[in-house]
Design a protein around this motif. Structure first.
Motif, PDB file in Angstrom:
ATOM      1  N   ARG A  85       0.753  -1.469   0.081  1.00  0.00           N
ATOM      2  CA  ARG A  85       0.129  -0.493  -0.155  1.00  0.00           C
ATOM      3  C   ARG A  85       0.881   1.067  -0.089  1.00  0.00           C
ATOM      4  N   GLY A  86       0.472   2.388  -1.042  1.00  0.00           N
ATOM      5  CA  GLY A  86       1.587   3.874  -0.630  1.00  0.00           C
ATOM      6  C   GLY A  86       2.699   3.323  -2.482  1.00  0.00           C
ATOM      7  N   ASP A  87       2.688   2.249  -2.631  1.00  0.00           N
ATOM      8  CA  ASP A  87       3.302   1.866  -3.528  1.00  0.00           C
ATOM      9  C   ASP A  87       3.301   2.693  -5.078  1.00  0.00           C
ATOM     10  N   SER A 108       8.327   4.773  -7.267  1.00  0.00           N
ATOM     11  CA  SER A 108       8.673   4.753  -5.739  1.00  0.00           C
ATOM     12  C   SER A 108       9.368   3.290  -5.976  1.00  0.00           C
ATOM     13  N   ILE A 109       9.127   1.969  -6.785  1.00  0.00           N
ATOM     14  CA  ILE A 109       9.307   0.559  -6.916  1.00  0.00           C
ATOM     15  C   ILE A 109      10.721   1.127  -7.533  1.00  0.00           C
ATOM     16  N   ALA A 110      10.710   1.622  -8.090  1.00  0.00           N
ATOM     17  CA  ALA A 110      12.406   1.404  -9.204  1.00  0.00           C
ATOM     18  C   ALA A 110      13.141   2.769  -8.783  1.00  0.00           C
ATOM     19  N   GLN A 157      -1.442   2.201 -13.282  1.00  0.00           N
ATOM     20  CA  GLN A 157      -1.914   0.944 -12.773  1.00  0.00           C
ATOM     21  C   GLN A 157      -1.436  -0.478 -12.227  1.00  0.00           C
ATOM     22  N   ILE A 158      -1.442   0.113 -10.942  1.00  0.00           N
ATOM     23  CA  ILE A 158      -0.948  -0.953  -9.968  1.00  0.00           C
ATOM     24  C   ILE A 158      -1.692  -1.493  -8.966  1.00  0.00           C
ATOM     25  N   ARG A 159      -1.881  -2.352  -8.965  1.00  0.00           N
ATOM     26  CA  ARG A 159      -2.379  -2.954  -7.879  1.00  0.00           C
ATOM     27  C   ARG A 159      -1.480  -3.437  -6.318  1.00  0.00           C
ATOM     28  N   VAL A 160      -2.059  -3.538  -4.854  1.00  0.00           N
ATOM     29  CA  VAL A 160      -1.871  -3.869  -3.426  1.00  0.00           C
ATOM     30  C   VAL A 160      -1.743  -5.706  -3.955  1.00  0.00           C
ATOM     31  N   GLY A 161      -0.267  -6.221  -4.322  1.00  0.00           N
ATOM     32  CA  GLY A 161      -0.164  -7.856  -3.789  1.00  0.00           C
ATOM     33  C   GLY A 161      -0.216  -7.963  -5.467  1.00  0.00           C
ATOM     34  N   GLN A 162       0.348  -7.548  -5.840  1.00  0.00           N
ATOM     35  CA  GLN A 162       0.919  -7.927  -7.452  1.00  0.00           C
ATOM     36  C   GLN A 162       2.325  -8.268  -7.421  1.00  0.00           C
TER      37      GLN A 162
END
Length: 328
Positions: free
Chosen positions: A55-57, A61-63, A84-89
């Protein structure tokens, strides 16, 4: 007469005898065909590193967390809309094997009038060596003041001898003074040949090294910590923000909450730098920038005052910029 009757009786008895059957050999059941040996397996592919979206990613930020370009991260995971990315992906953090290969360059077309290229040999078939057809002597171009040289065709085979080698060797043309083609002369007896000059050491830094500079001139008002992940530098609105080292802009937008207008530069496979809270961004993504080049103007987007939030990341992990920047 008695003897003839006896012979006739023997012939009759031989004709009436039953033919002897052919011997029958018991060969047993036919052996079952041997099972084909299993094909040898290649080395198992190493699993790709992954990240599970929290949550919040955001993709950016991931990159940034792993020192990647968010565009490449999106391409590796088939994401067409970075928002469009979802939590748990689960996202892979390296290019799949299908994207890692390089395309084979196509052969250039033959020049007009050039002879066709020989066909490629079939696998397992020996390649025939073409013979040189005998023809008229080939006349070489002479140098100035040098008689023309004739090279005889070499398609024939002759026994090896010093004489044959001398006949089939093309003599070197003598050097013409003043043309720079003079051959080096061996040193006279008793003289020592001069030693070759030592090669000067190559300047520059290694691939993983970066020559850093301060992105702005100002006082540090917020030191580095695990929470801040960078330093805060005070300044005036509109003051120039420059690239701390040469590299390529991989992000120039305001998609990360709390950092305002942000610029991220990738310097090599190890190092990134980030510049946040800008008032104005002057570069575009994928743009190459030089060390000291102006990339933004200081501001206070997503901040309480005018400041520059500056980060240096090694393989995605934040490090203290004060350890790498030169004395101010």
């Amino acid at each position: 007469m008695t003897r003839l009757a006896a012979l006739a009786l023997v012939a009759v008895l031989a004709g009436c005898a039953a033919p002897r059957p052919a011997p029958v050999l018991d060969r047993g059941p036919a052996p079952a065909p041997a099972a084909a040996a299993p094909a040898p397996r290649g080395p198992a592919e190493k699993p790709l590193p992954t990240h599970t979206v929290q949550r919040g990613d955001t993709l950016v930020s991931i990159a940034l967390q792993y020192g990647l370009d968010y565009r490449e991260l999106a391409a590796w995971n088939g994401i067409t809309n970075p928002a469009q990315i979802r939590v748990g992906q689960v996202l892979v953090l390296a290019p799949p094997s299908g994207m890692a290969g390089t395309a084979t360059a196509a052969a250039p077309p033959p020049a007009p009038g050039a002879p066709p290229a020989p066909p490629s040999p079939e696998p397992g078939k020996p390649v025939a060596t073409p013979l040189v057809s005998a023809g008229p002597p080939i006349e070489a171009r002479p140098l100035s003041n040098t008689p023309a040289l004739k090279v005889e065709p070499r398609g024939m085979k002759v026994p090896y001898s010093d004489k044959a080698m001398a006949e089939f060797s093309v003599p070197e043309a003598p050097a013409v003074p003043g043309t720079g083609t003079e051959a080096p002369q061996p040193p006279a007896s008793g003289e020592t040949a001069p030693a070759a000059p030592a090669e000067a050491p190559k300047s520059g830094t290694q691939k993983e090294d970066v020559d850093w500079m301060w992105p702005v001139k100002g006082k540090i008002i917020g030191p580095f910590s695990e929470q801040t992940k960078g330093i805060e530098i005070a300044g005036k609105r509109g003051a120039p923000v420059v690239a701390a080292a040469s590299g390529r802009v991989i992000y120039a937008d305001s998609g990360l909450r709390g950092l305002g207008k942000l610029v991220i530069i990738r310097h090599n496979d190890t190092w990134l730098s980030a510049y946040a809270h800008n008032d104005k961004i002057l570069v575009k993504e994928q743009q190459e920038v030089r060390k000291g080049e102006k990339i933004a103007e200081m501001g206070s987007t997503d901040a309480d005052r005018v400041e520059l939030h500056f980060e240096i990341r090694r393989k995605g992990k934040p490090v203290d910029p004060a350890r790498y920047l030169p004395p101010m």
